[in-house]
Design an enzyme around this catalytic site. Structure first.
Site, PDB file in Angstrom:
ATOM      1  N   TYR A  85     -16.120 -58.767 -31.693  1.00 34.91           N
ATOM      2  CA  TYR A  85     -14.928 -58.298 -30.983  1.00 34.91           C
ATOM      3  C   TYR A  85     -14.010 -59.472 -30.713  1.00 34.91           C
ATOM      4  O   TYR A  85     -14.466 -60.519 -30.243  1.00 34.91           O
ATOM      5  CB  TYR A  85     -15.332 -57.631 -29.663  1.00 34.91           C
ATOM      6  CG  TYR A  85     -14.393 -56.531 -29.236  1.00 34.91           C
ATOM      7  CD1 TYR A  85     -13.263 -56.814 -28.481  1.00 34.91           C
ATOM      8  CD2 TYR A  85     -14.620 -55.212 -29.604  1.00 34.91           C
ATOM      9  CE1 TYR A  85     -12.388 -55.818 -28.094  1.00 34.91           C
ATOM     10  CE2 TYR A  85     -13.769 -54.205 -29.219  1.00 34.91           C
ATOM     11  CZ  TYR A  85     -12.643 -54.518 -28.465  1.00 34.91           C
ATOM     12  OH  TYR A  85     -11.782 -53.520 -28.090  1.00 34.91           O
ATOM     13  N   GLU A 115     -10.440 -59.445 -29.259  1.00 34.41           N
ATOM     14  CA  GLU A 115      -9.173 -59.047 -28.636  1.00 34.41           C
ATOM     15  C   GLU A 115      -8.303 -60.267 -28.359  1.00 34.41           C
ATOM     16  O   GLU A 115      -8.749 -61.272 -27.829  1.00 34.41           O
ATOM     17  CB  GLU A 115      -9.480 -58.317 -27.328  1.00 34.41           C
ATOM     18  CG  GLU A 115      -8.304 -57.604 -26.715  1.00 34.41           C
ATOM     19  CD  GLU A 115      -8.744 -56.765 -25.524  1.00 34.41           C
ATOM     20  OE1 GLU A 115      -8.814 -57.326 -24.414  1.00 34.41           O
ATOM     21  OE2 GLU A 115      -9.020 -55.567 -25.720  1.00 34.41           O
ATOM     22  N   ASP A 135       9.557 -50.071 -44.724  1.00 35.65           N
ATOM     23  CA  ASP A 135       8.176 -49.629 -44.892  1.00 35.65           C
ATOM     24  C   ASP A 135       7.858 -49.714 -46.381  1.00 35.65           C
ATOM     25  O   ASP A 135       8.286 -48.880 -47.170  1.00 35.65           O
ATOM     26  CB  ASP A 135       8.024 -48.200 -44.373  1.00 35.65           C
ATOM     27  CG  ASP A 135       6.592 -47.689 -44.435  1.00 35.65           C
ATOM     28  OD1 ASP A 135       5.798 -48.234 -45.220  1.00 35.65           O
ATOM     29  OD2 ASP A 135       6.280 -46.725 -43.707  1.00 35.65           O
ATOM     30  N   THR A 175       0.866 -51.007 -45.528  1.00 39.74           N
ATOM     31  CA  THR A 175      -0.577 -50.925 -45.616  1.00 39.74           C
ATOM     32  C   THR A 175      -1.051 -52.014 -46.565  1.00 39.74           C
ATOM     33  O   THR A 175      -0.253 -52.639 -47.274  1.00 39.74           O
ATOM     34  CB  THR A 175      -1.018 -49.545 -46.134  1.00 39.74           C
ATOM     35  OG1 THR A 175      -0.333 -49.263 -47.364  1.00 39.74           O
ATOM     36  CG2 THR A 175      -0.702 -48.445 -45.124  1.00 39.74           C
ATOM     37  N   LYS A 199      -3.347 -49.307 -51.439  1.00 35.44           N
ATOM     38  CA  LYS A 199      -2.353 -48.868 -52.415  1.00 35.44           C
ATOM     39  C   LYS A 199      -2.169 -49.946 -53.500  1.00 35.44           C
ATOM     40  O   LYS A 199      -3.134 -50.440 -54.055  1.00 35.44           O
ATOM     41  CB  LYS A 199      -1.045 -48.490 -51.722  1.00 35.44           C
ATOM     42  CG  LYS A 199      -1.184 -47.385 -50.670  1.00 35.44           C
ATOM     43  CD  LYS A 199       0.151 -46.964 -50.139  1.00 35.44           C
ATOM     44  CE  LYS A 199       0.053 -45.803 -49.152  1.00 35.44           C
ATOM     45  NZ  LYS A 199      -0.355 -46.218 -47.789  1.00 35.44           N
ATOM     46  N   ARG A 216      -8.473 -50.789 -46.323  1.00 34.60           N
ATOM     47  CA  ARG A 216      -7.639 -49.864 -45.575  1.00 34.60           C
ATOM     48  C   ARG A 216      -7.218 -50.513 -44.262  1.00 34.60           C
ATOM     49  O   ARG A 216      -7.909 -50.455 -43.252  1.00 34.60           O
ATOM     50  CB  ARG A 216      -8.397 -48.561 -45.310  1.00 34.60           C
ATOM     51  CG  ARG A 216      -8.799 -47.811 -46.569  1.00 34.60           C
ATOM     52  CD  ARG A 216      -7.593 -47.297 -47.340  1.00 34.60           C
ATOM     53  NE  ARG A 216      -6.803 -46.385 -46.562  1.00 34.60           N
ATOM     54  CZ  ARG A 216      -7.017 -45.072 -46.472  1.00 34.60           C
ATOM     55  NH1 ARG A 216      -8.022 -44.523 -47.140  1.00 34.60           N
ATOM     56  NH2 ARG A 216      -6.236 -44.303 -45.745  1.00 34.60           N
TER      57      ARG A 216
END
Length: 423
Positions: free
Chosen positions: A56, A58, A202, A228, A231, A237
């Site tokens: 983790y 953060e 985008d 993203t 693609k 992802r």
């Protein structure tokens, strides 16, 4: 067998392992033409399946809220620096979980609830998060939408300019989910400057083409760029936001703590690997081959009498209007899937049918290019698509099964990254 192998999954949960193997076989056997899908390399698979998923983290590099970041910080730094290098951006944030949260971060950084925003209409090729009514972005902001010309199927920049002058949006979006033509970033930037709007590009679909020099870049024109990382970019992802130095702090604050907590470190590592691959000169050849394949496939489809939105493509994406074929997009897509050709039904501009039962098909050439197919294979694909659409209209399931067998035979000669049939 998988590369990397999954023996522990087979031992611990054979039900899931069996489904994973079945999915791998499906991806190997089918001509994958979904425009938003690709195959990642074994190296990306290894990174995303690593022990980094245990950690983790953060916060940002050097400013974490958890200890033990001695290895995570360098990984994220590598991903950020590689993104900046590949795209030539002043700033990059690699923490967004996916494309939609990345776009939400743009709203949080540059607009207040109720502000006017402008994006491409969803039925015309835009994305849900560009202000469409069923999205939170269409409920929290006053959304105005532009479209394409009925005679050309291309973005109507005169309409964009007129709407922007009248509505004075805080944010203007360019890019979308079904845009087969080159996006004119300089023209959008000129309009945004005139009305004092932030221009958000985008580029989720075309990021790999931009990285490989096969599509113009929004860097130097757009204030902020979202994408993203799968693609055409051929990564895991995930998502990234790039911006000018002026907007770096606002973007970072919007991502964390504005929208999300700890980043997915295994995904960040996969992004870093994919960006290293995209910086290789061979990736440019790959990106140009995607475009060449799409152009060849579009030509072959036109020769077979298909109606293509805008008359063709400049990138990886083709949008077919099946109205003249007497079959709707959804049954055609299902028939094609049975025939070994994976794509999706899609609305087309000015579609008279409902969005869940539209008139069109959307397809792209990124994944089949990764497998090694070239222009010489595109007429064969077009012929199979034509036969399958005709079989769908006639409900000829035997012919669909026959096409699937022919496609399996073709694809058996083209390796799939990350998996191969057991000898």
């Amino acid at each position: 067998m998988h590369q990397p192998a999954i023996p522990h999954l087979h031992a611990a949960d054979p039900d899931i392992a069996r489904l994973v193997e079945a999915e791998a076989r499906r991806q190997f056997d089918k001509a994958r033409l979904i425009a938003s899908e690709n195959y990642v390399s074994p190296a990306v698979l290894e990174a995303t399946g690593s022990v980094l998923t245990n950690k983790y983290s953060e916060g940002y590099c050097g400013r974490r809220y958890y200890e033990g970041q001695q290895n995570v910080d360098p990984i994220e730094t590598l991903a950020v620096e590689r993104a900046k290098g590949v795209f030539g951006a002043a700033h990059a944030n690699v923490q967004p979980y996916s494309g939609s949260p990345a776009n939400l971060a743009v709203y949080l950084a540059f607009a207040e609830p109720g502000d006017t925003v402008m994006g491409m209409s969803l039925p015309m090729g835009g994305h849900l998060t560009h202000g469409w009514s069923v999205s939170a972005t269409g409920r929290w902001f006053t959304s105005v939408r532009y479209g394409v010309r009925a005679d050309t199927g291309r973005i109507d920049l005169d309409e964009v300019r007129d709407l922007a002058r009248r509505e004075r949006p805080k944010i203007i979006w360019c890019g979308g989910t079904a845009v087969p033509r080159t996006i004119d970033f300089p023209a959008f930037a000129e309009i945004a400057r005139e009305v004092g709007a932030v221009l958000a590009a985008d580029v989720a679909h075309i990021a790999g083409l931009i990285a490989g020099g096969a599509h113009p870049s929004p860097v130097g024109h757009a204030d902020v760029i979202t994408t993203t990382t799968h693609k055409t970019l051929r990564g895991p992802r995930g998502a990234m936001i790039m911006s000018t130095a002026e907007h770096a702090a606002a973007v970072d604050k919007a991502v964390f703590p504005g929208l999300q907590g700890g980043p997915h470190n295994h995904t960040t590592a996969g992004i870093a690997v994919a960006l290293k691959e995209a910086a290789d000169p061979g990736f440019g050849a790959y990106a140009h081959q995607i475009v060449a394949n799409a152009a060849a496939l579009a030509t072959a489809l036109l020769e077979r009498g298909f109606d293509l939105v805008s008359g063709g493509t400049d990138n990886h994406l083709i949008l077919i209007d099946l109205t003249s074929r007497g079959v709707a997009g959804k049954p055609a897509a299902r028939a094609l899937d049975r025939a070994g050709i994976e794509l999706n039904h899609n609305t087309v501009p000015f579609d008279p049918r409902k969005p869940f039962d539209p008139s069109g098909l959307r397809l792209g050439t990124a994944a089949i290019t990764t497998r090694g197919l070239t222009e010489r294979h595109m007429p064969h694909l077009a012929a199979w698509i034509d036969e399958a659409v005709q079989a769908a209209a006639k409900q000829d399931e035997a012919r669909l099964d026959g096409i699937a067998a022919e496609i399996r035979e073709l694809l058996a000669a083209f390796p799939m990254p990350g998996w191969a049939p057991t000898p």
